[in-house]
Design an enzyme around this catalytic site. Structure first.
Site, short mmCIF file in Angstrom:
data_model
loop_
_atom_site.label_atom_id
_atom_site.label_comp_id
_atom_site.label_asym_id
_atom_site.label_seq_id
_atom_site.Cartn_x
_atom_site.Cartn_y
_atom_site.Cartn_z
N GLU A 115 -0.88 -8.41 5.57
CA GLU A 115 -0.55 -8.55 6.99
C GLU A 115 -1.79 -8.41 7.88
O GLU A 115 -1.72 -8.67 9.07
CB GLU A 115 0.53 -7.53 7.39
N CYS A 165 0.83 -1.21 0.00
CA CYS A 165 0.00 0.00 0.00
C CYS A 165 0.87 1.26 0.00
O CYS A 165 1.48 1.56 -1.02
CB CYS A 165 -0.99 -0.06 1.16
N HIS A 174 -3.34 -5.22 1.82
CA HIS A 174 -2.67 -5.47 3.10
C HIS A 174 -2.69 -6.95 3.53
O HIS A 174 -3.50 -7.32 4.38
CB HIS A 174 -3.37 -4.67 4.21
N1 GLN Z 1 -3.58 6.42 1.03
C1 GLN Z 1 -2.36 6.11 1.71
C2 GLN Z 1 -1.19 6.92 1.18
O1 GLN Z 1 -1.27 7.66 0.27
C3 GLN Z 1 -2.03 4.65 1.66
C4 GLN Z 1 -3.02 3.87 2.48
C5 GLN Z 1 -2.47 2.61 3.08
O2 GLN Z 1 -1.26 2.39 3.16
N2 GLN Z 1 -3.35 1.81 3.59
O3 GLN Z 1 -0.16 6.78 1.74
#
Ligand code: GLN
Length: 192
Positions: free
Chosen positions: A174, A78, A172
């Site tokens: 994890e 992410c 995610h």
């Molecule tokens: N929207 C977040 C960002 O720009 C990422 C979200 C996440 O890691 N769950 O960092």
């Protein structure tokens, strides 16, 4: 085998617990020197703008690029995937990517309406069934370069990809209690 988990901000504990459950040793990385004795690094989910500020403050940009060049595998989930990209689309003005992987990633790509959702994914490389993707204000991968293999897609968008010793997932693993992507990182990506 020791795996570092970048522990500046975000969901690093959950990654460490999953590696421990698999019998792998993980270390919370708070200083660049700690990268000298890990075989792989996870850049976790969280807020990529906050993580990038802290990375700059502590000198992680050069350290991660150097250690990756010397063989350290890197997996970004992410926010971590955003930071590994060559180009961040919809980045905040001074948000610098590491640029280690030949992909372009769009932040907060799903917008506000559906900013968090779950979906079953066909994850190439996992033989035993689908993988539950947990997406939280997720990015998507908008461009993949020639050396990049797409590992999973959701509604026509790339959500997991690999380039030799680099892995990105926009969701995610994890947070699912399912350790198969962590196992894949240990077995297939670290030391590839
Ligand atoms: N929207 C977040 C960002 O720009 C990422 C979200 C996440 O890691 N769950 O960092």
């Amino acid at each position: 085998m020791r795996i570092g988990v970048l522990a500046l901000q975000g969901a690093f504990r959950e990654h460490m617990m999953t590696f421990e459950a698999l019998g792998a040793t993980s270390v919370a990385v708070r200083l660049p020197e700690q990268l000298n004795d890990v075989s792989g690094l996870v850049i976790p989910g969280g807020e990529s703008t906050a993580i990038s500020k802290l990375m700059r403050t502590y000198g992680f940009y050069d350290a991660i690029r150097q250690q990756h060049g010397a063989g350290m595998a890197v997996w970004g989930t992410c926010a971590g995937a955003i930071l590994m990209a060559r180009t961040i689309l919809d980045a905040l003005p001074d948000q610098e990517p590491l640029g280690v992987m030949d992909i372009d990633v769009r932040r907060n790509a799903y917008g506000r309406q559906i900013d968090s959702f779950e979906a079953d994914l066909d994850f190439r490389g996992l033989s035993d069934g689908t993988f539950r993707g947990v997406f939280i204000r997720a990015p998507w991968i908008e461009r993949t370069g020639e050396g990049v293999d797409v590992l999973a897609e959701h509604e026509g968008r790339v959500v997991a990809a690999r380039q030799r010793t680099l892995l990105v997932t926009t969701f995610h693993p994890e947070l699912t209690g399912d350790p198969r992507v962590h196992r894949f990182f240990l077995d297939e990506v670290v030391g590839a």
